[in-house]
Design an enzyme around this catalytic site. Structure first.
Site, PDB file in Angstrom:
ATOM      1  N   GLU A 174       0.814  -1.219   0.000  1.00 58.90           N
ATOM      2  CA  GLU A 174       0.000   0.000   0.000  1.00 58.90           C
ATOM      3  C   GLU A 174       0.852   1.275   0.000  1.00 58.90           C
ATOM      4  OE1 GLU A 174      -4.045  -1.699   2.147  1.00 58.90           O
ATOM      5  OE2 GLU A 174      -2.564  -0.661   3.403  1.00 58.90           O
ATOM      6  N   GLU A 368      -5.893  -8.266  -0.789  1.00 58.59           N
ATOM      7  CA  GLU A 368      -6.524  -7.989   0.501  1.00 58.59           C
ATOM      8  C   GLU A 368      -7.981  -7.630   0.284  1.00 58.59           C
ATOM      9  OE1 GLU A 368      -4.765  -5.336   3.371  1.00 58.59           O
ATOM     10  OE2 GLU A 368      -2.735  -5.809   2.709  1.00 58.59           O
TER      11      GLU A 368
END
Length: 470
Positions: A174, A368
């Protein structure tokens, strides 16, 4: 015939710092997440590990000593892959050692060997909020270009050691979160005026782009058949305008672009024009060389991996830069929220897949996606987590629709197939797993593992290659 490709990578995902525990075992150094007592969402951290403080991740679920049995449970579900990270501080405790820690390398050898023996492909995030604390203290993390060479040294070590075992890699977790949680994502504290803070953020991101390009270059030399990707949080890009008001629509686009800067640079190989306007308007000062831009252009990434948990809504007047107001958004009257206030939006995942396909035309890997909820052991000794099973099925059905749309989705790893410490809040009671771990927010419990109802739901989905969803 299944909507999902026959070689679709079904699995689950964790991060070393949220699961392994053993934070100071076998010569492991201190990582930045070892100094957060209440999760990373608020960017609150200690400058060092305090002697009498409780850090949930220090023991976590002790995956370090339980990984064999945990992986056997995942193999029972039928996992084709398992995503985890390599804790940088297990290999280079401060990041600046010349020689890697053999005990750390041995642990990951054993971990990957166990996966492969069970028919599970390792999927590895190289840096998942686990930068050595020493590099934060000495260099303020990724703001300093010194971290590029230290990261590449780390990459070289693990590529040479594990390159015959691991074929799917992501360089950073991320990366776009450098803007919202700079300490966790970039080992960096912000300082000074807002202009200076933005300069710090974009300099850190640029340095990570260079490191990503160099890692891609190195991987092709050491592991020519490896797949190298980037990983972003696309929950931050799943932004709806709160109304048809033109300012809401364009504001949502601008907020979305805040995320897509990272993928534009690393997948297209150059900075987009819209970011240069931001730099001009906020007086952002950066150290960027022509050689670095050439590297970024030449060594692009192969696939986009991403997390997706929720969508948000943007209303004119919200800040796009300077806080997380726009990312959180205003309540969406058409969606229900999870127990932690996250809008549940399966169709938003299909939208994100299509947006990635249209923008980049590259393979994508949903690494995710999951639902944090409170789980209770019933009188029958079981955990009936219908809400999680419903969330799973609805999101996977939308992925199937995205594949029918033409999206090149290569795999899906549910976030937290076994309960782990929440990254955002540091809680254990915010549970994502198909497997319950008997541990509470205060670190009490037996660490016993219990299969939830969702365990068998996901098992059936994998067994039928998703056919049971349609």
């Amino acid at each position: 015939m299944s909507v999902f490709p026959k070689d679709f990578l079904w699995g689950g995902a964790i991060a070393a710092n949220q699961a392994e525990g053993a934070w100071n075992i076998d010569e492991k150094g201190v990582a930045i997440t070892d100094t957060t007592q209440h999760g990373i969402a608020k960017n609150e951290h200690d400058e060092e590990v305090l002697p009498n403080a409780f850090y949930p991740s220090h023991e976590a679920i002790d995956f370090y000593h339980n990984y064999e049995k945990d992986l056997e449970l995942m193999a029972e579900m039928g996992f084709k892959c398992f995503r985890t990270s390599i804790a940088w501080t297990r290999i280079y405790p401060t990041g600046e050692e010349e020689t890697p820690n053999e005990k750390g390398l041995h642990f990951y050898d054993c971990l990957f060997d166990k996966m492969l023996s069970l028919g599970i492909q390792p999927v590895v995030t190289i840096s998942h909020y686990e930068t050595p604390l020493a590099l934060h203290k000495k260099y303020n993390g990724w703001e300093n270009k010194k971290l590029i060479s230290l990261y590449i040294k780390f990459c070289k070590t693990i590529f040479e050691r594990f390159g015959d075992k691991v074929h799917y890699w992501m360089t950073f977790n991320e990366m776009n979160n450098t803007q919202t949680i700079p300490y966790a994502a970039a080992a960096m504290d912000l300082s000074g005026t807002y202009s200076h803070q933005l300069s710090q953020i974009y300099q850190a991101q640029h340095n990570m782009y260079v490191a990503n390009a160099l890692a891609n270059k190195l991987a092709k030399k050491i592991m020519p058949d490896a797949h190298m990707g980037i990983m972003l949080s696309l929950s931050q890009a799943a932004v709806y305008p709160a109304s048809p008001k033109p300012e809401d629509v364009f504001g949502a686009l601008q907020l979305q672009r805040r995320t897509f800067v990272s993928s534009d640079v690393q997948l297209k190989g150059c900075y987009p024009g819209y970011v240069k306007r931001i730099w001009d308007e906020y007086n952002v000062k950066l150290d960027i060389t022509d050689d670095e831009l050439d590297l970024i252009k030449k060594y692009k990434s192969e696939f986009l991996a991403f997390s997706y948990y929720r969508s948000s809504t943007f209303e004119d007047g919200m800040k796009i830069y300077g806080d997380t107001g726009g990312v959180v958004g205003k309540p969406n009257p058409y969606l229900k929220n999870s127990a932690w206030g996250w809008p549940v939006d399966p169709l938003g995942l299909r939208w994100m897949c299509n947006l990635v396909q249209d923008r980049y035309d590259c393979p994508m890997f949903i690494v995710e996606n999951g639902l944090g909820a409170v789980d209770k052991i019933s009188e029958d000794g079981k955990i009936h987590d219908k809400e999680r099973s419903d969330y799973l099925k609805k999101h996977l059905k939308q992925i199937g629709e995205a594949i029918k749309d033409g999206c090149k989705v290569i795999g899906y790893t549910w976030w937290g197939p076994i309960d782990i410490v929440s990254a955002g809040t540091g809680e254990m009671n915010k549970r994502y797993g198909f497997i319950y771990v008997d541990r509470d927010n205060d670190g009490k419990g037996t660490m016993r593992r219990i299969k939830k109802d969702s365990f068998n739901v996901y098992k059936e989905i994998i067994k039928t290659n998703g056919n049971c969803l349609f």
